[in-house]
Design a protein around this motif. Structure first.
Motif, PDB file in Angstrom:
ATOM      1  N   UNK A   1       0.816  -1.220   0.000  1.00 47.69           N
ATOM      2  CA  UNK A   1       0.000   0.000   0.000  1.00 47.69           C
ATOM      3  C   UNK A   1       0.847   1.265   0.000  1.00 47.69           C
ATOM      4  N   UNK A   2       2.058   1.201   0.550  1.00 49.84           N
ATOM      5  CA  UNK A   2       2.920   2.377   0.556  1.00 49.84           C
ATOM      6  C   UNK A   2       3.208   2.893  -0.858  1.00 49.84           C
ATOM      7  N   UNK A   3       3.130   1.997  -1.845  1.00 41.66           N
ATOM      8  CA  UNK A   3       3.523   2.345  -3.208  1.00 41.66           C
ATOM      9  C   UNK A   3       2.336   2.621  -4.127  1.00 41.66           C
ATOM     10  N   UNK A   4       1.200   2.974  -3.556  1.00 42.70           N
ATOM     11  CA  UNK A   4       0.072   3.445  -4.360  1.00 42.70           C
ATOM     12  C   UNK A   4       0.452   4.798  -4.956  1.00 42.70           C
ATOM     13  N   UNK A   5       0.412   4.952  -6.275  1.00 43.90           N
ATOM     14  CA  UNK A   5       0.853   6.219  -6.890  1.00 43.90           C
ATOM     15  C   UNK A   5       0.034   7.427  -6.479  1.00 43.90           C
ATOM     16  N   UNK A   6      -1.182   7.222  -5.988  1.00 43.70           N
ATOM     17  CA  UNK A   6      -1.996   8.355  -5.559  1.00 43.70           C
ATOM     18  C   UNK A   6      -1.350   9.090  -4.381  1.00 43.70           C
ATOM     19  N   UNK A   7      -0.484   8.396  -3.626  1.00 44.93           N
ATOM     20  CA  UNK A   7       0.210   9.045  -2.508  1.00 44.93           C
ATOM     21  C   UNK A   7       1.165  10.136  -2.984  1.00 44.93           C
ATOM     22  N   UNK A   8       1.503  10.120  -4.266  1.00 46.26           N
ATOM     23  CA  UNK A   8       2.424  11.127  -4.803  1.00 46.26           C
ATOM     24  C   UNK A   8       1.713  12.416  -5.198  1.00 46.26           C
ATOM     25  N   UNK A   9       0.405  12.420  -5.155  1.00 43.69           N
ATOM     26  CA  UNK A   9      -0.349  13.617  -5.527  1.00 43.69           C
ATOM     27  C   UNK A   9       0.006  14.783  -4.606  1.00 43.69           C
TER      28      UNK A   9
ATOM     29  N   UNK B   1      10.824  17.047 -10.248  1.00 41.61           N
ATOM     30  CA  UNK B   1      10.213  16.212 -11.279  1.00 41.61           C
ATOM     31  C   UNK B   1      10.060  14.798 -10.724  1.00 41.61           C
ATOM     32  N   UNK B   2       8.835  14.335 -10.599  1.00 42.21           N
ATOM     33  CA  UNK B   2       8.524  13.045  -9.990  1.00 42.21           C
ATOM     34  C   UNK B   2       8.345  11.995 -11.075  1.00 42.21           C
ATOM     35  N   UNK B   3       9.113  10.925 -10.986  1.00 39.22           N
ATOM     36  CA  UNK B   3       8.994   9.815 -11.927  1.00 39.22           C
ATOM     37  C   UNK B   3       8.375   8.629 -11.198  1.00 39.22           C
ATOM     38  N   UNK B   4       7.193   8.217 -11.635  1.00 41.81           N
ATOM     39  CA  UNK B   4       6.554   7.027 -11.082  1.00 41.81           C
ATOM     40  C   UNK B   4       7.102   5.818 -11.824  1.00 41.81           C
ATOM     41  N   UNK B   5       7.827   4.977 -11.116  1.00 43.85           N
ATOM     42  CA  UNK B   5       8.476   3.829 -11.746  1.00 43.85           C
ATOM     43  C   UNK B   5       7.496   2.674 -11.907  1.00 43.85           C
ATOM     44  N   UNK B   6       7.561   2.053 -13.074  1.00 42.87           N
ATOM     45  CA  UNK B   6       6.860   0.806 -13.385  1.00 42.87           C
ATOM     46  C   UNK B   6       5.383   1.026 -13.766  1.00 42.87           C
ATOM     47  N   UNK B   7       4.834   0.098 -14.543  1.00 47.94           N
ATOM     48  CA  UNK B   7       3.376  -0.003 -14.598  1.00 47.94           C
ATOM     49  C   UNK B   7       2.875  -0.256 -13.167  1.00 47.94           C
ATOM     50  N   UNK B   8       1.949   0.594 -12.708  1.00 48.22           N
ATOM     51  CA  UNK B   8       1.654   0.654 -11.267  1.00 48.22           C
ATOM     52  C   UNK B   8       0.575  -0.334 -10.840  1.00 48.22           C
ATOM     53  N   UNK B   9       0.699  -1.588 -11.281  1.00 44.22           N
ATOM     54  CA  UNK B   9      -0.258  -2.626 -10.894  1.00 44.22           C
ATOM     55  C   UNK B   9      -0.352  -2.731  -9.379  1.00 44.22           C
TER      56      UNK B   9
END
Length: 291
Positions: A174-182, A192-200
């Motif tokens: 859960x720590x790696x849910x991309x919504x936390x980067x909002x 500049x924020x890079x979200x790594x990987x397809x965020x399955x």
């Protein structure tokens, strides 16, 4: 980097073996689980990785993951990677990793690495570092990155680290849910924020954040392109074509395999050069200001 001579820039490669520190086998069970998950047990030295990329004429960004607080495992020195990048500056850049739990001491280290060691960005892995990206304890480090207008790569989605271990090795996805980067993208607009990987399993959340926040990018590392979610390919071909980046996750995924599968994964020919190299040039501040 001598960009004109490179056919691509891999934004996501890992330093796996330190030649400065003695071998640390603490937590080696995580490596064995990752080997099984990725069907790859290679652990090259930094020099071996550089030779591999030089032979293929591909540039690379390399980093370690500092998770000393959560994992209890000694990190590979950021300075070791930075020194290798300085010796191979025609085709390599170094990103640093600092455990967010180190707070203000971590911020001091970040500034020193930028000023004295030529580090050009940072890597965070919320799942193995054990924190939410929006946690204020990480703010001092983010403030330094933001002040220097550098990129930061954040692991998002499922983690191959811990997969298949009892209780997932105690690592929380859960720590790696991309919504936390909002929240991070709002409070640090010059990072500049890079979200790594397809965020399955949160691919749609990642696409939403990247579409909404112009300082958010996506790298395509960690998966073979033939397995990418169809909506990721759709956005890479359209709305996000200027903020999608080639990354392999080497050595767990090789650029040889990634680039072969990329040819037949549904990407439009006109967006492929940007994904392979052009977008990384802008992100790294070569020739143009990041979007």
């Amino acid at each position: 980097m001598d960009f004109d001579k490179l056919i691509a820039i891999d934004m996501h490669t890992h330093a796996e073996v330190s030649c400065w520190n003695p071998f640390d086998n603490y937590g080696e069970e995580y490596d064995r689980a990752a080997d099984k998950y990725f069907h790859n047990s290679r652990r090259p030295t930094i020099e071996e990785t550089i030779a591999y990329y030089r032979e293929r004429n591909i540039g690379l960004v390399m980093f370690t993951v500092d998770a000393e607080t959560q994992m209890g495992r000694r990190r590979i020195p950021n300075e070791e990677i930075a020194e290798a990048a300085q010796k191979n500056s025609d085709m390599m850049m170094a990103f640093a990793s600092i455990d967010p739990h180190k707070g203000k001491m971590g911020a001091r280290e970040a500034e020193r690495l930028i000023k004295e060691n030529g580090v050009r960005g940072f890597k965070f892995h919320p799942t193995v570092q054990g924190y939410h990206p929006y946690d204020k304890m990480a703010w001092p480090i983010y403030e330094v990155i933001n002040a220097y207008k550098l990129p930061a790569i954040f692991h998002t989605g499922h983690s191959g680290i811990g997969s298949g271990m009892r209780c997932g090795g105690g690592l929380r996805l859960e720590y790696s849910n991309p919504m936390h980067l909002d929240d991070v993208a709002i409070d640090f607009p010059d990072m500049q924020i890079v979200m790594a990987h397809p965020s399955f399993p949160w691919q749609d959340e990642a696409l939403s954040v990247a579409t909404h926040k112009p300082n958010v990018w996506i790298d395509l590392s960690g998966w073979s392109p033939k397995y990418f979610p169809k909506q990721l390919v759709q956005y890479a071909n359209t709305l996000l074509k200027d903020r999608i980046l080639f990354g392999s996750d080497y050595p767990l995924i090789t650029p040889d395999r990634w680039m072969k599968d990329f040819e037949n994964a549904g990407f439009k020919p006109e967006v492929m050069p940007g994904i392979l190299k052009g977008n990384a040039m802008r992100l790294l501040g070569i020739g143009q200001t990041p979007a």
